[in-house]
Write a protein that holds these residues in place. Structure first.
Motif, short mmCIF file in Angstrom:
data_model
loop_
_atom_site.label_atom_id
_atom_site.label_comp_id
_atom_site.label_asym_id
_atom_site.label_seq_id
_atom_site.Cartn_x
_atom_site.Cartn_y
_atom_site.Cartn_z
N VAL A 118 4.47 23.84 -7.44
CA VAL A 118 3.96 22.74 -8.26
C VAL A 118 5.16 21.94 -8.73
O VAL A 118 6.00 22.45 -9.47
CB VAL A 118 3.13 23.26 -9.45
N MET A 119 5.26 20.70 -8.30
CA MET A 119 6.39 19.86 -8.68
C MET A 119 6.32 19.60 -10.18
O MET A 119 5.24 19.46 -10.75
CB MET A 119 6.37 18.57 -7.87
N THR A 120 7.49 19.54 -10.82
CA THR A 120 7.54 19.53 -12.29
C THR A 120 7.97 18.21 -12.90
O THR A 120 8.04 18.10 -14.12
CB THR A 120 8.48 20.64 -12.78
N GLY A 121 8.30 17.22 -12.10
CA GLY A 121 8.70 15.93 -12.64
C GLY A 121 8.99 14.93 -11.54
O GLY A 121 8.88 15.23 -10.35
N MET A 122 9.36 13.73 -11.98
CA MET A 122 9.67 12.66 -11.03
C MET A 122 11.10 12.15 -11.19
O MET A 122 11.44 11.08 -10.72
CB MET A 122 8.67 11.52 -11.19
N GLY A 123 11.94 12.92 -11.88
CA GLY A 123 13.35 12.55 -11.99
C GLY A 123 13.64 11.43 -12.96
O GLY A 123 14.70 10.82 -12.88
N ILE A 124 12.74 11.15 -13.88
CA ILE A 124 12.97 10.12 -14.88
C ILE A 124 13.86 10.72 -15.96
O ILE A 124 13.48 11.69 -16.61
CB ILE A 124 11.65 9.61 -15.49
N GLU A 125 15.05 10.17 -16.15
CA GLU A 125 16.02 10.76 -17.07
C GLU A 125 15.71 10.47 -18.53
O GLU A 125 15.93 11.30 -19.39
CB GLU A 125 17.43 10.28 -16.74
N LYS A 126 15.23 9.31 -18.85
CA LYS A 126 14.95 8.94 -20.24
C LYS A 126 13.53 8.38 -20.32
O LYS A 126 13.33 7.16 -20.41
CB LYS A 126 15.96 7.91 -20.73
N GLY A 167 0.80 -1.22 0.00
CA GLY A 167 0.00 0.00 0.00
C GLY A 167 0.83 1.27 0.00
O GLY A 167 0.28 2.37 -0.03
N TYR A 168 2.16 1.14 0.04
CA TYR A 168 3.06 2.30 -0.01
C TYR A 168 3.84 2.28 -1.31
O TYR A 168 4.03 1.22 -1.92
CB TYR A 168 4.03 2.29 1.18
N HIS A 169 4.31 3.45 -1.71
CA HIS A 169 5.04 3.60 -2.96
C HIS A 169 6.24 4.51 -2.74
O HIS A 169 6.15 5.49 -2.02
CB HIS A 169 4.12 4.19 -4.04
N ARG A 170 7.35 4.15 -3.38
CA ARG A 170 8.58 4.95 -3.29
C ARG A 170 8.71 5.72 -4.61
O ARG A 170 8.63 5.14 -5.68
CB ARG A 170 9.78 4.05 -3.08
N PHE A 171 8.92 7.05 -4.51
CA PHE A 171 9.05 7.85 -5.71
C PHE A 171 9.81 9.13 -5.39
O PHE A 171 10.07 9.45 -4.23
CB PHE A 171 7.67 8.20 -6.31
N PHE A 172 10.19 9.82 -6.45
CA PHE A 172 10.91 11.09 -6.35
C PHE A 172 10.06 12.17 -7.00
O PHE A 172 9.35 11.92 -7.97
CB PHE A 172 12.25 11.01 -7.09
N LEU A 173 10.17 13.37 -6.47
CA LEU A 173 9.55 14.54 -7.08
C LEU A 173 10.62 15.60 -7.22
O LEU A 173 11.42 15.80 -6.29
CB LEU A 173 8.40 15.07 -6.22
#
Length: 179
Positions: free
Chosen positions: A123-131, A54-60
């Motif tokens: 307002v966060m602008t991304g999730m750090g996905i490089e490609k 029920g938890y998720h790890r992510f970057f903003l």
């Protein structure tokens, strides 16, 4: 120097160090990464343990202020009081690493972004996905979902810079036939 990884149809992973030619194929993806890092002379840090159900790890990330860094005063309140489950991170700019609950990854991201906007005015602008064009699909809560979240945040941010409104972006989504 480049390291490349490929998931094979039989469930194994193949890794290659392009500089040395070292190639390894194993069932354990983490062991493939460890061996390639070792061959490249890089320090290998194993991935963190899985998050609870029920938890998720992510970057903003927030990159709306060109040329400013992590210590910029506009991030002071968010550095001092990040959302529960998030920690500020200096990624040559401002970022958050988060472990938050949600029905899906996108649900957790959506609630976190809304809280940051409400509480801190950013307002966060991304999730750090490089490609983001590299699709590692399948899992609704995995890398594919992170890529979708990243692209949606980028589209909202960049669309607003161009003068598009919410209804314009929704109209585009509706035109795709997405249910």
């Amino acid at each position: 120097m480049g390291l490349s990884f490929r998931r094979n149809p039989d469930g194994t992973t193949t890794g290659r160090n392009d500089e040395t030619g070292f190639t390894v194929t194993l069932a354990d993806e983490e062991e493939v990464q460890r061996r390639l890092y070792e061959d490249a002379g890089w320090e290998y840090a194993p991935p963190p343990p899985p998050v609870p159900p029920g938890y998720h790890r992510f970057f903003l990330v927030h990159d709306d202020f060109p040329g400013v860094g992590f210590d910029d005063e506009r991030y002071a309140s968010l550095r001092a009081q990040p959302p529960a489950g998030c920690e500020p991170a200096d990624w040559d700019g401002f970022a958050l690493t988060c472990e938050r609950s949600g029905a899906t990854l996108l649900d957790a991201v959506t609630r976190t972004v809304a809280e940051i906007r409400r509480e801190h005015g950013l307002v966060m602008t991304g999730m750090g996905i490089e490609k983001p064009e590299e699709w590692l699909g399948g899992d609704k809560n995995g890398h594919g979902a992170q890529t979708v979240g990243h692209l949606l945040l980028m589209a909202a941010h960049r669309g607003s810079l161009l003068g598009y409104r919410r209804k314009d972006l929704v109209r585009l989504l509706d035109a795709t036939g997405m249910e």
